[in-house]
Write an enzyme that holds these catalytic residues in place. Structure first.
Site, PDB file in Angstrom:
ATOM      1  N   PRO A 101       0.813  -1.214   0.000  1.00 55.72           N
ATOM      2  CA  PRO A 101       0.000   0.000   0.000  1.00 55.72           C
ATOM      3  C   PRO A 101       0.844   1.261   0.000  1.00 55.72           C
ATOM      4  CG  PRO A 101      -0.898  -1.599   1.534  1.00 55.72           C
ATOM      5  CD  PRO A 101       0.414  -2.151   1.059  1.00 55.72           C
ATOM      6  N   CYS A 102       0.380   2.270  -0.729  1.00 54.57           N
ATOM      7  CA  CYS A 102       1.197   3.468  -0.924  1.00 54.57           C
ATOM      8  C   CYS A 102       1.438   4.226   0.371  1.00 54.57           C
ATOM      9  CB  CYS A 102       0.545   4.377  -1.964  1.00 54.57           C
ATOM     10  SG  CYS A 102      -1.134   4.911  -1.547  1.00 54.57           S
TER      11      CYS A 102
END
Length: 487
Positions: A101-102
């Site tokens: 996830p960013c």
């Protein structure tokens, strides 16, 4: 380590499908692409329960072991093998894929790598450990012959720091030859202008340097995409010396076939009339039925539509599911009057005009609608959306029919105003979002509408993953004999 890699290569060259472990898998965008390219999906790790269930349904026949949510921050590689029942990762996994996830951007330094080397379980207890560290720990434990990582372009410039460079430096220490670049999905047959960072690495025993697939399509990207790419590359350009790991994106030529448009992706799906669905009781505030089947339209199919209906293992002949939309009664009339390409400021102006028209109509019928009266304010609230058009210009957008859609985001799980249908007065359905993301029509999304939209928006487009997986498979075929590390 070298003997393990040679054993894996021997198995692959003997004709066995390379076995992939998909970390941070979501519902399975990367898995879909790799499976189509000839890889076997050995297992996946995903925290979100709906996405984990979707992955299990579509790739493992609803196996309870493969449908459970797994928290990678507290699950060691050894524990994962117990949960999935797949045996030792070093013996059973050939490829590691995934898109951490960013929000997990963190410096992956060499001191951290050394800590993992000397204390394999340190990441469980170290509060500094972030999700990229987990990805590297699984790479080290499984010793894959190759790996793929995906993330947003900003990973190249996270507060002025290029996280992709640090990841590559760590992978090099682990014995891999990594390269990364930025690719736009619209240039690879996906009907969506989605820019992402992709990182590919091969173990040095393969004597391979990663290359990325050449574009198959062409579109002139809007200025915003160029600007975002320049921001992402800013930290890279500020480095003291040229990057050892970055590869410029392959160039798309205007001589290539035009990018797949929204209409080419969606036109065979049946039209949805929100007013009629309201009257028929199909559309309402209750949970949408994503299992309801609808028949395709009797129209000529584009190549893309045929692909989405005949994807190997996910074929659909006459009907599709999940063609359901949100309950948005205030805004359907606004949507209908918007022009293609209109955004929220234009929509707000249209709503103001519609409100003035309704005030005049009711006044002509004798209604006492004085400015600032309660009745006046109530009517305005029923017609005009409340958001400031100066602050939220991109909140709404009506798609162009002849261009790929703009980037689908995870907040589709909260609203889908960013993708209003080009010819129908409504936002896109779950199935239409899946089509724009290149999920085949036979793919099943577990959960209610919000959960399905979120899974789609978070995913790597399967067709983009397929093109990358094809390239990896092609390069693996070149490495039939292990050699020394490339110069």
């Amino acid at each position: 380590m070298d003997s393990i890699i040679k054993q894996k290569l021997a198995r692959i060259f003997a004709g066995q499908p390379p076995r992939a472990l998909d970390l941070f898998s979501g519902c399975g965008g990367i898995s879909l692409g790799f499976q189509r390219a000839g890889f076997s999906i050995g297992g996946a790790v995903e925290l979100d329960p709906h996405a984990a269930r979707s992955h299990g349904i579509n790739f493992h026949g609803s196996s309870p072991a493969h449908s459970q949510p797994i928290d990678i921050t507290v699950t060691s590689p050894t524990r994962l093998t117990e949960l999935l029942g797949i045996g030792n990762l070093r013996d059973t996994i050939d490829i590691v894929t995934g898109g951490p996830p960013c929000q997990a951007f963190a410096r992956v330094g060499r001191s951290k790598l050394r800590e993992i080397d000397s204390h394999p379980q340190a990441f469980v207890h170290d509060p500094r450990a972030q999700l990229f560290h987990r990805y590297l720990a699984y790479v080290q434990e499984s010793a894959p012959v190759a790996l793929l990582m995906e993330n947003v372009p900003d990973i190249l410039n996270h507060g002025g720091h290029n996280v992709a460079e640090e990841i590559c430096a760590s992978l090099k220490q682990l014995g891999y030859v990594p390269r990364y670049t930025l690719l736009n999905a619209a240039l690879y047959g996906v009907p969506q202008m989605r820019e992402r960072m992709f990182l590919v690495a091969y173990h040095k025993e393969l004597n391979l340097v990663p290359v990325f697939p050449e574009p198959s399509h062409w579109v002139e990207l809007p200025p915003g995409y160029t600007g975002s790419r320049n921001v992402a590359l800013k930290a890279l350009r500020a480095m003291d010396r040229p990057s050892e790991f970055y590869l410029p994106p392959p160039t798309a030529s205007s001589s290539l076939q035009a990018a797949v448009s929204a209409a080419q992706a969606l036109s065979d799906l049946p039209p949805i009339n929100p007013q009629k669905q309201l009257e028929d009781g199909i559309l309402g505030r209750s949970r949408a039925d994503l299992n309801r089947r609808v028949r395709y339209r009797a129209v000529s199919q584009s190549d893309y539509q045929r692909d989405m209906r005949s994807w190997p293992g996910f074929e659909e002949r006459d009907t599709s599911s999940a063609h359901s939309i949100r309950y948005l009664p205030r805004d359907y009339k606004i949507f209908s009057r918007m022009r293609e390409g209109d955004q929220y400021p234009q929509a707000h102006a249209l709503a103001q005009k519609m409100f003035r028209e309704e005030v005049l109509r009711q006044q002509a019928m004798g209604a006492a609608l004085k400015p600032n009266s309660n009745a006046f304010k109530l009517l305005q609230a029923k017609i005009v959306p409340p958001y400031d058009p100066g602050k939220f210009p991109n909140k709404w957008r009506k798609m162009w029919r002849d261009l790929p859609a703009r980037t689908l985001m995870a907040h589709l799980g909260k609203d889908s105003y960013s993708h209003i249908h080009y010819s129908q007065g409504r936002t896109i359905s779950v199935r239409e979002a899946a089509r724009l993301q290149s999920f085949p029509d036979g793919f099943i999304f577990h959960g209610a509408m919000n959960a399905a939209f979120k899974q789609i928006g978070n995913a790597v487009p399967p067709l983009m993953a397929y093109r990358l997986a094809q390239q990896i498979m092609s390069q693996l075929s070149e490495a039939s004999t292990p050699h020394s590390e490339p110069a």
